[in-house]
Design a protein around this motif. Structure first.
Motif, PDB file in Angstrom:
ATOM      1  N   MET A   1       0.748  -1.176  -0.248  1.00 55.04           N
ATOM      2  CA  MET A   1       0.059  -0.090  -0.163  1.00 55.04           C
ATOM      3  C   MET A   1       1.163   0.968   0.229  1.00 55.04           C
ATOM      4  SD  MET A   1      -2.886   1.388   2.840  1.00 55.04           S
ATOM      5  CE  MET A   1      -1.351   1.678   4.121  1.00 55.04           C
ATOM      6  N   LEU A   2       0.151   2.125  -1.145  1.00 53.27           N
ATOM      7  CA  LEU A   2       1.116   3.371  -0.732  1.00 53.27           C
ATOM      8  C   LEU A   2       0.711   4.381   0.141  1.00 53.27           C
ATOM      9  CD1 LEU A   2       1.728   3.720  -4.757  1.00 53.27           C
ATOM     10  CD2 LEU A   2       3.505   2.720  -2.895  1.00 53.27           C
ATOM     11  N   HIS A   3       1.615   4.920   0.689  1.00 51.80           N
ATOM     12  CA  HIS A   3       1.327   6.335   1.395  1.00 51.80           C
ATOM     13  C   HIS A   3       1.613   7.807   0.444  1.00 51.80           C
ATOM     14  CE1 HIS A   3       0.334   4.471   4.810  1.00 51.80           C
ATOM     15  NE2 HIS A   3       0.980   2.704   4.840  1.00 51.80           N
ATOM     16  N   LEU A   4       0.363   8.713   0.461  1.00 44.36           N
ATOM     17  CA  LEU A   4       0.629   9.729  -0.174  1.00 44.36           C
ATOM     18  C   LEU A   4       0.852  10.729   0.177  1.00 44.36           C
ATOM     19  CD1 LEU A   4      -2.216   9.064  -2.838  1.00 44.36           C
ATOM     20  CD2 LEU A   4       0.209   8.102  -3.183  1.00 44.36           C
ATOM     21  N   LYS A   5       1.748  11.815  -0.558  1.00 43.93           N
ATOM     22  CA  LYS A   5       1.794  12.817   0.474  1.00 43.93           C
ATOM     23  C   LYS A   5       1.096  13.674  -1.019  1.00 43.93           C
ATOM     24  CE  LYS A   5       6.443  11.772   2.460  1.00 43.93           C
ATOM     25  NZ  LYS A   5       7.173  11.767   2.680  1.00 43.93           N
ATOM     26  N   LYS A   6       1.245  15.169  -0.538  1.00 46.09           N
ATOM     27  CA  LYS A   6       0.508  16.473  -1.605  1.00 46.09           C
ATOM     28  C   LYS A   6       1.407  16.112  -2.768  1.00 46.09           C
ATOM     29  CE  LYS A   6      -1.868  19.647   2.081  1.00 46.09           C
ATOM     30  NZ  LYS A   6      -1.595  20.957   2.629  1.00 46.09           N
TER      31      LYS A   6
END
Length: 220
Positions: A1-6
């Motif tokens: 699972m990817l954890h996105l940033k702005k």
């Protein structure tokens, strides 16, 4: 699972078994904190605990024209007063369907979600913007500076059960959100015929502008 940033983008072609075409975009948020004095909180605590936020999305064509929308019918009185179409929970092409999780659990803590099927999407749609809103009548007492965090996740499953989560994007509390009652969560867009989700997380003041234009200048 990817954890996105702005600013990050998640490609829907990265799914190991093929394109991610049928999925949910779910949203949850932390307990709302009041900035009122203690004596006022005694009377306001129940109202804060019961405060609900509204998830919506607006679909645009390449030329910037609005094609369709999902917006809760609970706010039809505000929509009528501001000359907007009435709220509805399913898009015309049935590619987007709003759902509400009345009993969030460990298996799915999302409070609101939109179920998406890109195989049904109107071919004219170029971008879809997702928003979280405060009730327009309560913006003077409640805004996004009082919400500790908002979490967005894209997953396969249902309102009751998540089978696989592909990405998450958490938006922390922002002091710049005072008196701002709309939060632009992100957008789906096509780049070279490939659907991607872009994480944005920008608070906005004017809900009328959100309902009218192609996401204004959120890059600023």
């Amino acid at each position: 699972m990817l954890h996105l940033k702005k600013g990050d983008q998640f490609s829907l072609k990265k799914h190991p078994e093929g394109n991610l075409n049928n999925f949910c975009l779910g949203v949850s948020w932390g307990e709302i904190k009041s900035s009122l004095p203690f004596y006022q909180n005694l009377f306001n605590r129940k109202n804060l605990a019961e405060t609900d936020l509204e998830l919506s999305c607006i679909m645009f064509a390449k030329d910037g024209s609005k094609i369709d929308w999902i917006h809760s019918p609970k706010y039809n009185s505000w929509l009528i007063q501001n000359n907007f179409p009435l709220g509805k929970l399913t898009s015309k092409d049935e590619a987007f369907k709003y759902q509400e999780n009345e009993n969030p659990t460990v298996k799915n803590s999302d409070k609101k979600l939109i179920k998406i099927n890109l195989e049904k999407i109107n071919h004219e749609i170029d971008q879809i913007f997702f928003y979280l809103h405060v009730n327009p009548k309560k913006v003077d007492t409640l805004d996004f500076s009082l919400i500790p965090s908002v979490k967005i996740q894209m997953y396969e499953g249902s309102v009751h059960q998540i089978t696989e989560t592909h990405c998450q994007f958490e938006i922390p509390r922002d002091e710049d959100s005072v008196k701002k009652g709309s939060l632009l969560l992100g957008r789906l867009l096509t780049i070279n015929n490939e659907w991607k989700f872009e994480a944005i997380g920008k608070s906005l003041q004017d809900k009328k502008l959100v309902m009218q234009t192609k996401s204004h200048e959120y890059f600023s």
